[in-house]
Design an enzyme around this catalytic site. Structure first.
Site, mmCIF file in Angstrom:
data_model
loop_
_atom_site.group_PDB
_atom_site.id
_atom_site.type_symbol
_atom_site.label_atom_id
_atom_site.label_comp_id
_atom_site.label_asym_id
_atom_site.label_seq_id
_atom_site.Cartn_x
_atom_site.Cartn_y
_atom_site.Cartn_z
ATOM 1 C CG ASN A 197 -7.833 -7.222 -4.390
ATOM 2 O OD1 ASN A 197 -8.154 -6.862 -3.260
ATOM 3 N ND2 ASN A 197 -7.001 -6.531 -5.152
ATOM 4 C CD GLU B 86 -2.788 -0.742 -3.332
ATOM 5 O OE1 GLU B 86 -3.566 0.218 -3.487
ATOM 6 O OE2 GLU B 86 -3.049 -1.726 -2.612
ATOM 7 C CG HIS C 40 -2.747 -6.054 2.249
ATOM 8 N ND1 HIS C 40 -3.347 -7.071 1.537
ATOM 9 C CD2 HIS C 40 -3.307 -4.903 1.793
ATOM 10 C CE1 HIS C 40 -4.233 -6.559 0.697
ATOM 11 N NE2 HIS C 40 -4.230 -5.244 0.834
ATOM 12 C CG ASP D 2 -4.101 -7.823 -2.830
ATOM 13 O OD1 ASP D 2 -5.045 -8.629 -2.783
ATOM 14 O OD2 ASP D 2 -4.221 -6.616 -2.561
ATOM 15 C CG ASN E 117 -2.071 1.018 1.047
ATOM 16 O OD1 ASN E 117 -2.329 1.522 -0.040
ATOM 17 N ND2 ASN E 117 -2.724 1.343 2.142
#
Length: 260
Positions: free
Chosen positions: A151, A36, A249, A149, A10
């Protein structure tokens, strides 16, 4: 033994400020996969572009401050690939693959569909196009560890509030069916679930920033290491590290027997 760590950062700069790379130096992963990243190489200082003792590879999104993947390796790989050959999603910086002698490791960031119906449709397009790529990757006969990730929470055990999320992105029937097809028909292995088949709360890897989700452990397991059967069978330990928060995360750590 070798160790692979995957984390949705992130924002790599934000995660670094929270101590990510100090922790990495202690854990000493052989491969670190980040998703990310949210930065272009030109915007990173040297310590993040090329951390000491690691070979670094990035796939930037065209849009600044968005998406992006990275992979860091102690050993220099034989080859590196960014993107999986799809113009729409390669522009979003979602894929880095490194090839060692017998094993390939991938850092991948699946789209999220939670922001709008338009993005959910983009996520479905990604799933449709990515599955043939994974089939082709397996057909090469190499061992592969796909980290990232995804998702998607695959099963009811993979999120705290599964009943209330059945119509929400990340736990939609179509998404879960895609995961089932990947594992049951295409033969990939969910490494964490192979080693921790009944784990619930300790398995979660993402928590919403709303409503004290982290404090109450109202989480989702959406970060994976998915592997071909040969290398999956060599996995010895899998755990989620929650001792320090680097992002919304948590890192997933897997130890494998043998060498890359």
């Amino acid at each position: 033994m070798f160790r692979i760590v995957t984390l949705n950062a992130n924002g790599i700069r934000s995660a670094d400020r929270k101590g990510l790379f100090q922790w990495v130096r202690k854990v000493e992963p052989d491969v670190l996969c980040l998703q990310e990243v949210k930065a272009h190489l030109a915007d990173l200082d040297e310590g993040l572009r090329q951390p000491e003792g690691l070979h670094a590879f990035f796939h930037e999104a065209q849009k600044k401050g968005y998406s992006g993947t990275a992979l860091f390796s102690r050993r220099k790989p034989r080859s590196v690939r960014t993107g999986f050959g799809d113009a729409e999603f390669d522009a979003e910086g979602r894929y880095v693959q490194v090839d060692f002698a017998k094993t390939s490791v991938v850092s991948v960031y699946f789209p999220s569909g939670s922001s709008s119906e338009e993005r959910q449709q983009a996520k479905f397009r990604f799933l449709d196009r990515f599955l043939p790529h994974l089939a082709a990757l397996r057909a090469q006969g190499r061992e592969v560890v796909l980290c990232g990730d995804v998702n998607i929470a695959h099963r009811e055990i993979d999120l705290k509030n599964w009943r209330s999320n059945q119509k929400n992105s990340g736990f939609l029937p179509e998404e879960r069916a895609w995961m089932t097809r990947l594992l049951d028909e295409h033969g990939w292995v969910d490494v964490y679930r192979r080693l921790q088949p009944e784990a619930t709360g300790e398995a979660y890897t993402w928590w919403s920033n709303r409503g004290r989700a982290w404090e109450n452990n109202v989480g989702w397991r959406i970060d994976y290491q998915l592997a071909t059967p040969g290398i999956a069978a060599r996995a010895q330990d899998a755990r989620v590290y929650r001792g320090h928060r680097f992002s919304d995360h948590a890192p997933l750590i897997v130890e494998y027997r043998g060498a890359l």
